[in-house]
Each structure stands twice: as C-alpha cells, then as structure tokens.
Design a protein around this motif. Structure first.
Motif, PDB file in Angstrom:
ATOM      1  N   THR A   1      -3.979  10.681  -2.785  1.00 33.50           N
ATOM      2  CA  THR A   1      -3.276   9.448  -3.587  1.00 33.50           C
ATOM      3  C   THR A   1      -2.803   8.241  -2.688  1.00 33.50           C
TER       4      THR A   1
ATOM      5  N   LEU B   1       2.408   6.563 -12.444  1.00 30.97           N
ATOM      6  CA  LEU B   1       0.868   6.590 -11.676  1.00 30.97           C
ATOM      7  C   LEU B   1       0.036   7.999 -12.226  1.00 30.97           C
ATOM      8  N   TYR B   2       0.628   8.757 -11.902  1.00 34.80           N
ATOM      9  CA  TYR B   2      -0.487  10.359 -11.861  1.00 34.80           C
ATOM     10  C   TYR B   2      -0.790  10.540 -13.351  1.00 34.80           C
TER      11      TYR B   2
ATOM     12  N   SER C   1       0.928  -1.197   0.054  1.00 34.62           N
ATOM     13  CA  SER C   1       0.257  -0.102   0.335  1.00 34.62           C
ATOM     14  C   SER C   1       0.791   0.868   0.417  1.00 34.62           C
TER      15      SER C   1
ATOM     16  N   TYR D   1      -2.060   4.200  -3.921  1.00 32.08           N
ATOM     17  CA  TYR D   1      -2.540   3.120  -3.788  1.00 32.08           C
ATOM     18  C   TYR D   1      -2.249   1.946  -3.708  1.00 32.08           C
ATOM     19  N   ASP D   2      -2.476   0.551  -3.934  1.00 29.01           N
ATOM     20  CA  ASP D   2      -2.515  -0.971  -3.441  1.00 29.01           C
ATOM     21  C   ASP D   2      -1.607  -1.649  -4.097  1.00 29.01           C
ATOM     22  N   ASP D   3      -0.634  -1.752  -4.259  1.00 30.62           N
ATOM     23  CA  ASP D   3       0.350  -2.633  -5.139  1.00 30.62           C
ATOM     24  C   ASP D   3       1.432  -1.516  -5.076  1.00 30.62           C
ATOM     25  N   PHE D   4       3.072  -1.166  -4.539  1.00 35.10           N
ATOM     26  CA  PHE D   4       3.460  -0.306  -5.109  1.00 35.10           C
ATOM     27  C   PHE D   4       4.776  -0.903  -4.918  1.00 35.10           C
TER      28      PHE D   4
END
Length: 227
Positions: free
Chosen positions: A108, A150-151, A60, A110-113
């Motif tokens: 922001t 990612l953005y 995360s 994200y779940d997979d970084f």
C-alpha cells in the motif's frame, strides 16, 4: 517484545525505530508473516516497489507485506526522516473479515497520511517510561485502525462487519444444534446455517478445530456426563 491482539490477529512488534535515512536501502523483501509500516516525517527520497517508482515526501506512508520486493533511495541533500514499525504476525486463526482485509493487502502507498500517532509511538518506545508496553499497544492499535479505514471506506467496512455478524449467528446455531439436536446430521446443520456441507465442514475446522464427525462425538460424550 510488545505483543497485542487486533481484529483477531496476534501480533508482535519485531522492530521499531526512526530517524534520517542517509544511505540507500537495497532491494529486499520480508518473511511470510512480516508487515513493515513506514511513515515519512520529512525530507525526500524514492521508493521502488512492485517495479514502480514512488516519490517519498512528508506525509507519504507505505506498507510492505510478505514477499514484496522493495528498495529505498536517499536524497543526500534533503534526507528522509521517518518512523518504521515492523510487525510480525504470530497467529491469524481467529482473524475477522476486516483483519483479513489488512493481511490481504500486501502493498500500500498513500501520499498524505497524518504522522502524529507514528511519532508518538516512536517517542514512547524511545523513552520507555513506566508501562510503556501498554501505551504502545494502544497507540499501534489506533494506528492500524486508521490504516484499515483507508483500506475499507464506509460501504466496504459495513459489508465486512455484516459478514462477521452473520458468522456469529451461525456459531450460536451450531452450538445449539450440537447441544440439543440428538439427530443432527451434516446436511441438517448446513441447512440451518444456510451454507453448503463443504463450507460447514470448513467452518467447523477453522473455529472448532474438528470435523463434523469429531464435533458430534464430542457432543455425545458431553451429553453422557453426569454431575
């Protein structure tokens, strides 16, 4: 204090650390120039941000920018481990369009970084070996670029870079017009660079720190200079 420039934004690293979260972090928000980056490397927990609940686990990643109220709640039986980087914006007057894309994203999740680079940053900071500040600058810039990708996936990134390239061309025209066109007017300059007079004034103020009249006066003074 580690300082660096990325996409026209001057930053300082106000805080950096990591480890196990064994206690709750009560609701709070950061200053108008503060951006905190969190990378979860293990364990479980909850994040409350913008009145929404997010389950935290390994991989995360979240950013909380200026004014975003947020809180973290620990799972004592399986405490979260993380790396956090608290960045303070010093100056964004020369930020390009992709830099502004980062600044404008106040929250922001994200779940997979991939957490390899954040862990390298933490290790470099903790060990403080020779010239570690330079190493941190490079690693943090790399990390911010990963986040920006990612953005701004493919097409959006290209559009932003094209906008920056157009501005560069405009600045060349502006410089040449003030240097060589003795009869320059705000109207003629606006037509040359393809924007309205009000936007021309904004560009001059933002990038030269002067109004059209002030810039024209400066150019006239420079033209009278004799070597």
């Amino acid at each position: 204090m580690v300082k660096f420039i990325w996409n026209g934004i001057e930053w300082s690293v106000a805080n950096l650390g990591g480890g196990a979260l064994t206690e709750d972090i009560e609701p709070h928000s950061h200053s108008k120039n503060g951006y905190e980056l969190h990378f979860i490397t293990g364990g479980k927990g909850n994040l409350i941000a913008e009145n929404k609940n997010y389950r935290l686990k390994k991989g995360s990643f979240f950013v909380t920018g200026p004014g975003i109220k947020h809180a973290q709640y620990a799972f004592p039986e399986e405490p979260i481990t993380d790396v956090f980087i608290y960045l303070q914006k010093i100056n964004s007057g020369k930020a390009n369009s992709v830099g502004n894309a980062f600044l404008n994203r106040k929250f922001t999740f994200y779940d997979d970084f991939e957490t390899a680079v954040p862990q390298m940053i933490l290790k470099e900071y903790q060990n403080k070996q020779l010239d570690y500040e330079t190493a941190l600058q490079g690693l943090i810039i790399n990390l911010l670029t990963q986040i920006l990708r990612l953005y701004l996936p493919g097409g959006e990134y290209k559009e932003n870079m094209e906008a920056d390239n157009l501005n560069v061309k405009r600045f060349v025209i502006i410089d040449n017009e003030f240097l060589y066109n003795k009869k320059i007017t705000l109207h003629s300059l606006s037509e040359k660079i393809g924007v309205c007079e009000r936007q021309t004034q904004r560009l001059l103020k933002k990038y030269y720190g002067m109004s059209f009249r002030e810039k024209k006066k400066q150019a006239a003074n420079n033209n009278t200079f004799k070597c």
